[in-house]
Write a protein that holds these residues in place. Sequence first.
Motif, mmCIF file in Angstrom:
data_model
loop_
_atom_site.group_PDB
_atom_site.id
_atom_site.type_symbol
_atom_site.label_atom_id
_atom_site.label_comp_id
_atom_site.label_asym_id
_atom_site.label_seq_id
_atom_site.Cartn_x
_atom_site.Cartn_y
_atom_site.Cartn_z
ATOM 1 N N GLU A 1 37.296 110.175 58.151
ATOM 2 C CA GLU A 1 37.298 108.861 58.788
ATOM 3 C C GLU A 1 36.288 107.910 58.158
ATOM 4 O O GLU A 1 36.142 106.786 58.630
ATOM 5 C CB GLU A 1 37.014 109.000 60.289
ATOM 6 N N ALA A 2 35.579 108.359 57.136
ATOM 7 C CA ALA A 2 34.528 107.527 56.542
ATOM 8 C C ALA A 2 34.744 107.389 55.040
ATOM 9 O O ALA A 2 34.922 108.380 54.332
ATOM 10 C CB ALA A 2 33.158 108.148 56.812
ATOM 11 N N LEU A 3 34.737 106.165 54.566
ATOM 12 C CA LEU A 3 34.805 105.861 53.138
ATOM 13 C C LEU A 3 33.729 104.835 52.827
ATOM 14 O O LEU A 3 33.629 103.809 53.498
ATOM 15 C CB LEU A 3 36.190 105.330 52.767
ATOM 16 N N MET A 4 32.896 105.112 51.821
ATOM 17 C CA MET A 4 31.795 104.230 51.473
ATOM 18 C C MET A 4 31.810 103.964 49.969
ATOM 19 O O MET A 4 31.906 104.893 49.178
ATOM 20 C CB MET A 4 30.452 104.882 51.834
ATOM 21 N N VAL A 5 31.710 102.693 49.573
ATOM 22 C CA VAL A 5 31.609 102.323 48.162
ATOM 23 C C VAL A 5 30.165 101.944 47.882
ATOM 24 O O VAL A 5 29.598 101.076 48.563
ATOM 25 C CB VAL A 5 32.548 101.151 47.821
ATOM 26 N N HIS A 6 29.560 102.605 46.878
ATOM 27 C CA HIS A 6 28.160 102.288 46.577
ATOM 28 C C HIS A 6 28.078 100.870 46.025
ATOM 29 O O HIS A 6 28.810 100.496 45.098
ATOM 30 C CB HIS A 6 27.584 103.289 45.574
ATOM 31 N N PRO A 7 27.185 100.043 46.566
ATOM 32 C CA PRO A 7 27.136 98.629 46.201
ATOM 33 C C PRO A 7 26.561 98.340 44.820
ATOM 34 O O PRO A 7 26.562 97.190 44.379
ATOM 35 C CB PRO A 7 26.247 98.022 47.293
#
Length: 345
Positions: A156-162
């Motif tokens: 349920e979690a997706l994160m793109v490194h900024p």
Amino acid sequence: MRMLPSTAALTAALAGCLVLLPGAAAAAQSPGPAGFTLSDPRIKESSGLAASRAHPGVYWTHNDSDDGPYVYAVDSATGRTVARLTLTGIGKPRDVEAISLGPDGQLYVGDVGDNLGGSWDHVWIYRFPEPRELRDATVRAEQFTVTYADGPRNAEALMVHPVTGRVYIASKDEQKGGLYEGPERLVPGDGRNVFRRIADAPWVTDGAFSPDGTRLTLRGYFTARTYGWKDGRPQGEGERVDAPWQGQAESVTYTADGRTLMFGSEGAGSRVVAVPVAEAPRPAPGKTPAGASQGASASPEPGAPAAGGQPAAGEGDFTKGALVLGAGTVLVLAAKRLLRRRAPK
């Protein structure tokens, strides 16, 4: 005849359990400063949040499954939807669970849910540029096929490194949840993008990187923790975040300035709650991230021993902190089951 405990007794027992979990009791009692309410009746299952960079005060969100290829832009000053985007160029979404904004100015939508925990051998990520104008529109998105090196997962979690633009996914499982690292660059179309496990992370419903890329916040239903991030790895046990008590806690993102965490939940007219960011967590003296010597792209096997037969540095501490996310959920869900059993038919 042995009597089941009363509702009041169960509530008291549960409260006592939560006190033992860092941050859980505080989360229930400290909802933090006001945020905004999602007023659009079409948004009934807000499952992800991402702060716009192009439009100050605007947040992108989407529904869970059964809504269609839609993404909504919501003005936090009013709670009203100022744009609904219809995605084309993709298949029919199955279980959209997360959204994140990358350093390339594009929005990444995670169609990564799998409630049967392994019924699909692949999931998808959709990507499209954040629009310059906020209005209802149809946009063409790229579709990326995702698999996991260790088999299908519910997530349920997706994160793109900024900073690096690398995509991470946190799977959702009481005991076997993990943080997964994607390839350096996603390959569109039918090419498989293999995500590899880099740490344990039980029962995560969403996550977000801080705008400068030095922190990673993971939330569950009842707890949240922020970890320092260095060389492509989470650091230490993390710091407890006083996340709000929400009925179906599903989303988290940082404000564009990085000073506040915004926590959202499912449900019609759901509330997004703002919580000020504490000082960034710092790794314990002498600790280095797992795989640091190989660079940010290195992905050691989970649980593999480092030189001298010891666990890779930092992994054990991250796991300890992540277990708090799962432990709080297990306790509360167990209490709910007892209450349902006792409820009159």
